[in-house]
Design an enzyme around this catalytic site. Sequence first.
Site, short mmCIF file in Angstrom:
data_model
loop_
_atom_site.label_atom_id
_atom_site.label_comp_id
_atom_site.label_asym_id
_atom_site.label_seq_id
_atom_site.Cartn_x
_atom_site.Cartn_y
_atom_site.Cartn_z
N ASP A 1 0.82 -1.21 0.00
CA ASP A 1 0.00 0.00 0.00
C ASP A 1 0.85 1.26 0.00
OD1 ASP A 1 -2.42 -1.32 -0.06
OD2 ASP A 1 -2.65 -1.36 2.11
N HIS B 1 2.66 6.22 -2.61
CA HIS B 1 3.77 7.07 -3.03
C HIS B 1 3.71 7.34 -4.53
CE1 HIS B 1 7.82 8.74 -3.20
NE2 HIS B 1 8.04 7.96 -4.24
N ASN C 1 -5.35 9.04 1.90
CA ASN C 1 -5.87 8.38 3.11
C ASN C 1 -6.35 9.37 4.15
OD1 ASN C 1 -5.61 5.77 2.24
ND2 ASN C 1 -3.85 5.27 3.53
N SER D 1 -10.13 2.88 6.89
CA SER D 1 -9.76 1.59 7.47
C SER D 1 -8.27 1.53 7.82
CB SER D 1 -10.09 0.46 6.48
OG SER D 1 -9.39 0.66 5.27
N ALA D 2 -7.56 2.65 7.71
CA ALA D 2 -6.13 2.68 8.00
C ALA D 2 -5.89 3.31 9.38
CB ALA D 2 -5.40 3.43 6.88
N TYR D 3 -5.16 4.41 9.44
CA TYR D 3 -4.84 5.09 10.70
C TYR D 3 -6.11 5.46 11.45
CZ TYR D 3 -2.24 8.45 13.66
OH TYR D 3 -1.67 9.15 14.71
N SER E 1 -7.40 2.54 13.48
CA SER E 1 -6.53 2.30 14.63
C SER E 1 -6.76 3.32 15.73
CB SER E 1 -5.06 2.33 14.19
OG SER E 1 -4.78 1.30 13.27
#
Length: 255
Positions: free
Chosen positions: A44, A49, A114, A155-157, A160
């Site tokens: 990912d 990038h 994101n 659903s990333a950072y 969490s």
Amino acid sequence: MNINKIALIYNKDYKSLAIIEEIKKLYNYCEVEEAEVIIVIGGDGALLHNIHCYMHLNIPFYGVNLGSLGFLMNTLDTKNLLQNIHDSTVTILNPLLMQAKDTSGQIYTALAINEVSIFRKTNQAAKFRIDVNGIERMSELVADGALVATPAGSSAYNLSAGGPILPLESNMLCLTPICAFRPRRWHGALLLSSATIKFEIFNTTKRPVNATADFQEFNNIIQVTVSSTKDKPIKLLFNKNHTLEDRIIKEQFGG
């Protein structure tokens, strides 16, 4: 999607090079600027990038997973690569536009696929105000930081940090605190994608704050404004039997 010209982007590690050699034997490839699809081989992070590097070309991206999670990637299938791309589902992502001002008055602009986040730079918690569409919604939040996430990044950072997962078609943004201390019970907000969110940082000498737009970091920030932009749509391709929407639903059930 009928594809004849593909570009290959990859890390020069042993595993990637072995796969690239196999792909080159099977398919013709070209420079990125001439391609109809940009194939990114990695994880990912590599895909994000390269989206930042080449999104201005308005060429679809197809990720092939060699990383650990690969939430935005497709499974490796070299023999059926072009057929999978031909049959793939197109997902349009609208990035976030961040404008950040530092203590010297310099203004930075960056895009995030994101999330945009602010976070404390030292052991002192950050203190900041939150405005939404020009209206003060929280006079002071004491926390490690906060973030604004897109549906693709939810659903990333964001997850969490305790934020919810958003369906891709929700036209919503997540505003999520990071380890909120006061008010302790505040867990964030869901906002329309048309919203403009502003963070005004307090006491930046004692409580310095940095800001990030995906992997781009900016130091000693005193103000951050975040909004969604539809001027720079990003096309991601996913195998028809495993779309990004499917992955987001699966993630909510512990998949």
